[in-house]
Design a protein around this motif. Structure first.
Motif, short mmCIF file in Angstrom:
data_model
loop_
_atom_site.label_atom_id
_atom_site.label_comp_id
_atom_site.label_asym_id
_atom_site.label_seq_id
_atom_site.Cartn_x
_atom_site.Cartn_y
_atom_site.Cartn_z
N GLY A 155 0.76 -1.24 0.00
CA GLY A 155 0.00 0.00 0.00
C GLY A 155 0.79 1.28 0.00
N ALA A 156 2.11 1.19 0.09
CA ALA A 156 2.94 2.40 0.01
C ALA A 156 3.56 2.48 -1.38
CB ALA A 156 4.02 2.38 1.09
N THR A 157 4.37 3.51 -1.60
CA THR A 157 5.09 3.64 -2.87
C THR A 157 6.58 3.57 -2.58
OG1 THR A 157 3.36 5.04 -3.81
CG2 THR A 157 5.51 5.10 -4.88
N ALA A 158 7.22 2.56 -3.14
CA ALA A 158 8.66 2.37 -2.92
C ALA A 158 9.43 2.69 -4.20
CB ALA A 158 8.95 0.94 -2.49
N VAL A 159 10.64 3.20 -4.02
CA VAL A 159 11.53 3.50 -5.13
C VAL A 159 12.84 2.77 -4.90
CG1 VAL A 159 12.74 5.29 -6.43
CG2 VAL A 159 10.47 5.76 -5.47
N GLY A 160 13.20 1.86 -5.80
CA GLY A 160 14.42 1.07 -5.65
C GLY A 160 15.64 1.81 -6.18
N LEU A 161 16.72 1.74 -5.42
CA LEU A 161 17.97 2.41 -5.77
C LEU A 161 19.15 1.53 -5.36
CD1 LEU A 161 17.16 5.80 -4.00
CD2 LEU A 161 17.24 5.53 -6.48
N VAL A 206 18.83 12.89 -4.21
CA VAL A 206 17.82 12.03 -4.82
C VAL A 206 16.92 11.41 -3.75
CG1 VAL A 206 19.32 9.99 -4.87
CG2 VAL A 206 17.43 10.17 -6.50
N LEU A 207 17.50 11.09 -2.59
CA LEU A 207 16.70 10.52 -1.51
C LEU A 207 15.72 11.53 -0.94
CD1 LEU A 207 19.14 8.40 0.69
CD2 LEU A 207 17.53 7.63 -1.04
N GLN A 208 16.19 12.76 -0.77
CA GLN A 208 15.33 13.79 -0.18
C GLN A 208 14.09 14.02 -1.03
OE1 GLN A 208 16.50 15.31 2.97
NE2 GLN A 208 14.27 15.36 2.92
N THR A 209 14.28 13.99 -2.33
CA THR A 209 13.14 14.16 -3.23
C THR A 209 12.13 13.03 -3.05
OG1 THR A 209 14.53 15.29 -4.86
CG2 THR A 209 12.45 14.38 -5.64
N ILE A 210 12.63 11.80 -2.96
CA ILE A 210 11.74 10.65 -2.79
C ILE A 210 11.01 10.73 -1.46
CG2 ILE A 210 11.70 8.13 -2.52
CD1 ILE A 210 14.16 8.08 -4.41
N VAL A 211 11.74 11.05 -0.39
CA VAL A 211 11.15 11.13 0.94
C VAL A 211 10.11 12.25 1.00
CG1 VAL A 211 11.64 11.66 3.36
CG2 VAL A 211 13.13 10.10 2.11
N ASP A 212 10.45 13.40 0.43
CA ASP A 212 9.52 14.54 0.44
C ASP A 212 8.22 14.22 -0.30
OD1 ASP A 212 11.33 15.98 1.88
OD2 ASP A 212 12.08 17.15 0.20
N ASN A 213 8.28 13.29 -1.25
CA ASN A 213 7.08 12.88 -1.99
C ASN A 213 6.26 11.83 -1.24
OD1 ASN A 213 7.47 14.56 -4.18
ND2 ASN A 213 8.67 13.07 -5.33
N GLY A 214 6.74 11.45 -0.05
CA GLY A 214 6.02 10.47 0.75
C GLY A 214 6.29 9.03 0.34
N VAL A 216 23.87 7.02 5.45
CA VAL A 216 22.68 7.63 4.85
C VAL A 216 21.85 8.34 5.93
CG1 VAL A 216 20.47 7.13 3.75
CG2 VAL A 216 22.57 6.13 2.84
N ALA A 217 21.69 7.69 7.08
CA ALA A 217 20.94 8.30 8.18
C ALA A 217 21.55 9.64 8.58
CB ALA A 217 20.89 7.35 9.38
N ALA A 218 22.87 9.67 8.67
CA ALA A 218 23.55 10.91 9.05
C ALA A 218 23.39 11.98 7.98
CB ALA A 218 25.03 10.63 9.31
N ALA A 219 23.52 11.58 6.71
CA ALA A 219 23.43 12.56 5.62
C ALA A 219 22.04 13.15 5.50
CB ALA A 219 23.83 11.90 4.29
N LEU A 220 21.01 12.37 5.85
CA LEU A 220 19.63 12.85 5.77
C LEU A 220 19.22 13.61 7.03
CD1 LEU A 220 17.70 9.84 4.18
CD2 LEU A 220 17.95 12.12 3.19
N GLY A 221 20.07 13.62 8.05
CA GLY A 221 19.67 14.21 9.32
C GLY A 221 18.62 13.36 10.01
N GLY A 222 18.73 12.05 9.86
CA GLY A 222 17.75 11.14 10.44
C GLY A 222 17.76 11.18 11.96
N GLU A 223 16.59 10.95 12.53
CA GLU A 223 16.49 10.94 14.00
C GLU A 223 16.94 9.61 14.58
OE1 GLU A 223 13.07 11.30 17.48
OE2 GLU A 223 12.68 12.11 15.49
#
Length: 251
Positions: free
Chosen positions: A82-88, A120-128, A156-163
């Motif tokens: 039910g979600a939308t995934a993008v493979g990279l 590229v990740l930020q764009t995907i995440v921002d799109n939900g 990746v977590a650090a680069a995205l500012g992940g919690e």
């Protein structure tokens, strides 16, 4: 994640977290699947300090399995749930640039993360949507490298500012006594876990996991947890309960 039922459960939990407003990013390896294909091709699987020794033939198998099989399977499962995934992979959108491991002479094409460009990740995440990242990347010259998935997840977590960084594995977490499953460390800080490593209480495949947790915390991630992916809904327990589902490392 060897169990189809557990894999489906983790995917459903990931989708649920996305639906309630969290923004998960999934990074994966594929050790069991890689071992199966290596065995079929009569290529021996070798490990040093928890890392796969990767010659040129093994690198071809790693890329084929991670990008061509495991990644597509996870993307398909998330979409179906039910979600939308993008493979990279790390090579897409210059997400990751690799460099050889300091132990390249012993490990072959095993790499480290030299740089992360999360654009590229930020764009995907921002799109939900949910990014699903295979842990292979190339260096500046285009040479592919096999990178430990936990290491990629931490960077990746650090680069995205992940919690929060969460590593799903096949043990309960960090144990004070590796022979006693009941000696689980529920919470520990960086100083404490470094001491356990120095004392030899943490070893083998747990060392790369602990090191990537320490690095991500040092780069601003708030907490890092190592949890038992064999336990159904461990991901939800770790995020949504005070008790958690493994070992949480804090800065």
């Amino acid at each position: 994640m060897k169990s189809a039922e557990l894999k489906a459960s983790v995917v459903r939990d990931l989708v649920l977290l996305s639906c309630v407003g969290l923004r998960p990013v999934l990074v994966h390896g594929g050790g069991p699947e890689i071992n199966v294909l290596l065995n079929q091709l009569n290529i021996p699987a070798q490990f040093r300090d928890g890392l796969r020794v990767t010659d040129a033939r093994t690198m071809e198998v790693v890329s084929m399995v991670l990008v061509g099989k495991v990644n597509k399977d996870l993307v398909s499962r998330i979409n179906y749930a039910g979600a939308t995934a993008v493979g990279l992979s790390g090579m897409d959108g210059r997400l990751l640039v690799a460099r050889p491991s300091p132990n390249a002479a012993q490990l072959g094409f095993v790499g480290e993360v030299a740089r992360v460009d999360p654009t590229v990740l930020q764009t995907i995440v921002d799109n939900g949507s949910i990014p699903v990242i295979a842990s292979v990347a190339a260096d500046e010259y285009g040479q592919p490298y096999n990178i430990n998935a936990d290491t990629v997840a931490g960077e990746v977590a650090a680069a995205l500012g992940g919690e929060k960084l969460i590593l799903l594995t096949d043990v309960a977490g960090i144990l004070r006594n590796r022979e006693d499953p009941g000696s689980l460390v529920k919470e520990i800080d960086i100083k404490g876990v470094k001491k356990m490593v120095e004392e030899g209480k943490v070893g083998g495949g747990m060392i790369p996991k602990v090191n990537c947790c320490i690095r991500s915390l040092a780069q601003g991630v708030t907490t890092a947890s190592i949890i038992d992916g064999r336990v159904e809904h461990s991901l939800l327990h770790e995020i949504m309960t005070d008790e958690g589902a493994g070992t949480m490392i804090t800065s």
